[in-house]
Design an enzyme around this catalytic site. Structure first.
Site, PDB file in Angstrom:
ATOM      1  N   ASP A  95       0.896  -0.994   0.157  1.00  0.00           N
ATOM      2  CA  ASP A  95       0.434   0.025   0.087  1.00  0.00           C
ATOM      3  C   ASP A  95       0.691   1.205   0.222  1.00  0.00           C
ATOM      4  O   ASP A  95       1.585   1.483   1.246  1.00  0.00           O
ATOM      5  CB  ASP A  95      -0.984  -0.313   1.613  1.00  0.00           C
ATOM      6  CG  ASP A  95      -2.102   1.209   0.938  1.00  0.00           C
ATOM      7  OD1 ASP A  95      -1.818   1.758   0.380  1.00  0.00           O
ATOM      8  OD2 ASP A  95      -3.502   1.274   2.239  1.00  0.00           O
ATOM      9  N   ALA A  96       1.255   1.510  -0.603  1.00  0.00           N
ATOM     10  CA  ALA A  96       2.198   2.865  -1.130  1.00  0.00           C
ATOM     11  C   ALA A  96       1.314   4.151  -1.691  1.00  0.00           C
ATOM     12  O   ALA A  96       1.792   5.245  -1.596  1.00  0.00           O
ATOM     13  CB  ALA A  96       3.215   2.396  -1.891  1.00  0.00           C
ATOM     14  N   LYS A  97       0.155   3.702  -2.153  1.00  0.00           N
ATOM     15  CA  LYS A  97      -0.238   5.040  -3.538  1.00  0.00           C
ATOM     16  C   LYS A  97       0.662   5.191  -4.222  1.00  0.00           C
ATOM     17  O   LYS A  97       0.716   7.248  -4.301  1.00  0.00           O
ATOM     18  CB  LYS A  97      -0.863   5.776  -2.236  1.00  0.00           C
ATOM     19  CG  LYS A  97      -1.909   5.028  -1.210  1.00  0.00           C
ATOM     20  CD  LYS A  97      -3.160   5.219  -0.490  1.00  0.00           C
ATOM     21  CE  LYS A  97      -3.750   5.379   0.575  1.00  0.00           C
ATOM     22  NZ  LYS A  97      -3.409   3.829   1.169  1.00  0.00           N
ATOM     23  N   ARG A  98       1.459   5.412  -4.712  1.00  0.00           N
ATOM     24  CA  ARG A  98       2.545   6.256  -5.993  1.00  0.00           C
ATOM     25  C   ARG A  98       1.572   6.753  -6.567  1.00  0.00           C
ATOM     26  O   ARG A  98       0.643   6.378  -7.362  1.00  0.00           O
ATOM     27  CB  ARG A  98       3.738   5.061  -6.458  1.00  0.00           C
ATOM     28  CG  ARG A  98       4.197   4.706  -5.180  1.00  0.00           C
ATOM     29  CD  ARG A  98       5.594   5.951  -4.267  1.00  0.00           C
ATOM     30  NE  ARG A  98       5.911   4.783  -3.525  1.00  0.00           N
ATOM     31  CZ  ARG A  98       6.547   4.778  -2.613  1.00  0.00           C
ATOM     32  NH1 ARG A  98       5.345   5.255  -1.508  1.00  0.00           N
ATOM     33  NH2 ARG A  98       7.341   4.814  -1.049  1.00  0.00           N
TER      34      ARG A  98
END
Length: 277
Positions: A95-98
């Site tokens: 879960d990095a939401k790049r």
């Protein structure tokens, strides 16, 4: 196998649509870690205990990178050890939401897929197609694109109407994102699989998006601490072709703050597994 095929296999093997979110807040670590909550290794030990306890009841884990990155280099090392502890039978969603321009996204993809070994990641679509395609160029991996999220401020942008363009109708931003993600997933350069992040707190949006994207997998946060209802999620989004992966973090990993934290987490995961059918 493709990411979607591997997800289907894992869900079948464990009869579960549950994804356990690993969001370790140092101040909330249970009693066994009371004397060393500020030690990044405690985050790893806590998460690994959760993984070992909940593995029979879920098919995937979603470590949130922010909670580890906040601890610096030692926190990143803790994250690596947590990901290594996830069984090969389960999927890991970073879960990095790049979300950045293509040149930068290419290096994000290299770090998350090649270095960390994540099976899928989360990404933001605000910068458009070229910010998502680099993640889709990696075979057998997935990218879940933020579409209609479960947070309180999601309506600020996601529900705003957007004008028709070409063959795309006038619709809310979140529906436009879904249509575009479906196209990006079918792009000639796409070797991985795309999916949508859609919050459980808006079951009507889940149903709308399932009509728009009948076969894309949905990563669904918001069941549990955020108030989403498991049965409503199933009714709105489950189809034969469209897989759902329901993430629960706080209500599982903080099910108890005592010595029985791991057993309590397993029980909470099992309850969600049963509720999702």
């Amino acid at each position: 196998m493709s990411f979607v095929q591997r997800l289907r296999t894992a869900q079948h093997a464990f009869a579960s649509r549950v994804c356990v979110g690993l969001d370790p807040v140092p101040e909330r670590l249970p009693a066994p870690f009371a004397d060393h909550r500020t030690d990044p290794q405690a985050l790893a030990d806590f998460c690994i205990a959760i993984i070992e306890a909940t593995a029979p009841h879920c098919c995937a884990y979603k470590p949130n990178l922010a909670f580890f990155e906040a601890q610096g280099a030692a926190g990143y090392a803790a994250l690596e050890s947590v990901i290594e502890a996830i069984p090969n039978t389960h999927l890991c969603i970073a879960d990095a939401k790049r979300g950045d321009i293509g040149h930068t996204a290419r290096f994000y993809a290299r770090g998350l897929f090649d270095h960390l070994g994540a099976d899928a990641i989360t990404a933001a679509p605000y910068m458009g197609r070229d910010s998502i395609l680099p993640f889709l160029r990696t075979p057998e991996r997935g990218v879940f694109v933020l579409t209609r999220t479960s947070n309180a401020g999601s309506a600020d942008l996601q529900e705003c109407p957007i004008d028709a363009k070409g063959d795309l109708p006038r619709e809310p931003v979140y529906q436009r994102i879904a249509r575009l993600v479906q196209r990006w997933s079918a792009h000639p350069e796409s070797e991985g699989d795309a999916g949508l992040v859609v919050g459980a707190t808006a079951p009507e949006a889940l149903a709308e998006l399932r009509e728009v994207c009948p076969a894309l997998p949905f990563l669904i946060p918001g069941v549990g601490a955020q108030g989403g209802d498991a049965s409503a999620v199933v009714d709105a989004a489950v189809t034969n072709d469209g897989l759902i992966l329901v993430n629960s973090s706080r209500s599982i990993i903080y099910a108890s703050d005592g010595d029985d934290f791991a057993d309590a987490a397993a029980e909470a995961a099992a309850e969600l597994q049963a509720a999702l059918g």
